[in-house]
Design an enzyme around this catalytic site. Structure first.
Site, PDB file in Angstrom:
ATOM      1  CG  ASP A 132       7.903  25.660 -30.340  1.00  0.00           C
ATOM      2  OD1 ASP A 132       8.956  26.323 -30.100  1.00  0.00           O
ATOM      3  OD2 ASP A 132       7.299  26.087 -31.411  1.00  0.00           O
ATOM      4  CG  HIS A 212      -6.187  31.943 -33.904  1.00  0.00           C
ATOM      5  ND1 HIS A 212      -5.995  30.661 -34.574  1.00  0.00           N
ATOM      6  CD2 HIS A 212      -7.403  32.107 -33.685  1.00  0.00           C
ATOM      7  CE1 HIS A 212      -7.354  30.354 -35.181  1.00  0.00           C
ATOM      8  NE2 HIS A 212      -8.076  31.370 -34.409  1.00  0.00           N
ATOM      9  CE1 TYR A 342       4.729  31.123 -22.768  1.00  0.00           C
ATOM     10  CE2 TYR A 342       3.721  32.785 -24.066  1.00  0.00           C
ATOM     11  CZ  TYR A 342       3.708  31.374 -23.602  1.00  0.00           C
ATOM     12  OH  TYR A 342       2.878  30.616 -24.357  1.00  0.00           O
TER      13      TYR A 342
END
Length: 484
Positions: A132, A212, A342
């Site tokens: 990630d 979040h 994205y």
């Protein structure tokens, strides 16, 4: 830096006839009624050096989306309505206002080959680098540039040099004090808020990313000088970062000043334009009325749009922009940053539209994308600023009115515990703002460790680890063949 120097940075390729492009942009500006807004100033903070950075061929984060955004803004001539600033890199000392020195030292020194270096394996795991959050060429430069843009934008607001300041390259809300997370390395939002707190007793942070805003919430968990408000998809076990439940309202101890100062609006898949806009207005309006902030920071993550590769909402570009328009009506110093998103062609559509809102040109610009846009082919076949995203991949709306009404009722009840706007002495940033209190930090670390243990148990104790968790949870959300 002078306007001519900034525009030169953003000039078309040398092979293009500049005089012809300039004439066409001037025509677009006149046709779309682009002029400097009346009674306030908007500053645009950017650096083209951010755009070429590359997370990896298969990674969803594409800084190139900033190039598309810039091309749209300039093709419409919107740059003529703003003060343009070439963002500088944030200094080490500025980054250290929030981030720990050993983490920054690692960011400065690490190179892609270190992913396979046994001597660096401990630091890579400790600072949460991996799938990630990969290590790529120019990582520290990338981080310091997008953070510098947000810091400078905040300072322009503090110095009364602008009323609205924009940095679309910022908004990386997941980064922690000493940990990369969710494609984010440096939390530019926290650094920008710290600048605003030098002048304003209270700052309100609003987040419309589909994920979040956990890094910002955590940073200001134990202070009443920042109210964080996050609208996001919430599924503790199946959607990153698994935090932000309705009952996560701040420290549990009632004497901790941060109690009740975290407002979370957890949503389910498929929320539509009408429901989202109404809920946003009701929640944000109530928060502003009770908290009375001196400035607002708005994170405009565009992964909450329909058809996003990692998102799961049904929002159209106009609905996303309606949130920006509503926040603007409060006439407070406003720092606007980017965030997630994205499917770059849709991210750039949203941020270009929202730029037009910030300069009061949303009602006059042509929804048909100008022919002067360098990468116009990416916006076909309709070449519209407002494609029907909610129809192109329509998801079932799992947010019934009764659920949304319950959210609003709970949040308004939470706000009742904020006994009026807190009063603080105007001075330099208090020490408790610059870092989490030790007891709160320890509590957060323990909760994070417990969550990771639970996830590992559910996944059979495999070797995924924290860093690959986000894309593993969200894999397959986008369309096959998505190249940018």
């Amino acid at each position: 830096m002078a306007r001519s120097a900034i525009v030169q940075e953003y000039a078309p390729p040398s092979s293009a006839p500049t005089f012809s492009v300039d004439r066409k942009v001037t025509h677009e500006r006149q046709q779309n009624g682009i002029s400097r807004p009346n009674g306030y100033r908007v500053s645009w903070h950017a650096n083209p050096a951010v755009e070429p950075h590359h997370f990896g061929q298969s990674h969803p984060m594409k800084p190139w989306r900033l190039t598309l955004t810039k091309q749209l803004v300039m093709a419409y001539g919107m740059h003529h309505a703003m003060d343009l600033y070439l963002a500088r890199a944030a200094t080490y000392e500025e980054l250290a206002d929030f981030h720990k020195s050993d983490y920054l030292d690692f960011l400065q020194q690490v190179v892609p080959g270190d992913m396979e270096n046994p001597e660096q394996s401990e630091n890579i795991a400790r600072f949460n680098f991996g799938d990630d959050c990969p290590i790529f060429d120019g990582l520290y430069n990338y981080c310091s540039l997008y953070a510098g843009g947000t810091i400078d934008a905040a300072r322009k607001l503090c110095n009364n040099q602008s009323e609205i300041a924009v940095n679309w390259s910022g908004g990386l809300h997941h980064a922690k004090k000493a940990e990369a997370s969710g494609f984010c390395y440096i939390n530019d939002i926290v650094l920008g808020i710290l600048q605003l707190l030098r002048l304003h007793p209270r700052v309100m942070y609003i987040d419309i990313d589909v994920h979040h805003g956990d890094g910002v919430e955590q940073a200001f968990w134990s202070t009443d000088r920042v109210l964080t408000v996050s609208f996001h998809k919430y599924d503790k076990d199946n959607f990153f970062p698994g935090t932000g439940g309705l009952d996560s309202t701040g420290p549990t101890h009632p004497l901790n000043p941060g109690a009740h100062h975290s407002v979370n609006v957890p949503l389910h898949d498929g929320i539509d334009d009408e429901s989202y806009i109404q809920l946003f207005r009701d929640v944000v309006g109530s928060c502003v009325e009770v908290y009375r902030p001196g400035a607002i920071v708005l994170q405009c993550g565009a992964d909450s749009l329909g058809c996003d590769r990692l998102g799961c909402f049904n929002l159209n570009v106009a609905a996303h922009g309606a949130c920006v328009a509503f926040v603007k009506t409060f006439n407070l110093p406003l720092l606007v940053v980017g965030g997630g998103g994205y499917t770059p062609r849709n991210v750039s559509r949203a941020w270009a539209h929202e730029t037009s809102i910030l300069i009061d040109a949303q009602d006059t610009i042509d929804p048909h994308i100008p022919e002067t846009v360098t990468f116009r082919n990416h916006f076909g076949p309709d070449f519209s600023l407002f494609p029907p995203l909610s129809e192109m991949r329509k998801l079932e709306n799992k947010n019934p009115r009764t659920y949304l009404a319950g959210l609003l009722q709970s949040i308004r009840e939470q706000l009742r515990y904020i006994q009026g706007a807190p009063s603080v002495q105007m001075s330099f940033i208090p020490p408790d703002i610059l870092g989490l209190r030790e007891d709160t930090e320890k509590e957060i670390e323990e909760e994070t460790a417990m969550m990771e243990e639970e996830r590992e148990e559910r996944s059979g104790g495999g070797s995924l680890g924290k860093s690959s968790r986000r894309r593993d949870l969200e894999r397959g959300a986008g369309q096959r063949g998505e190249l940018f």
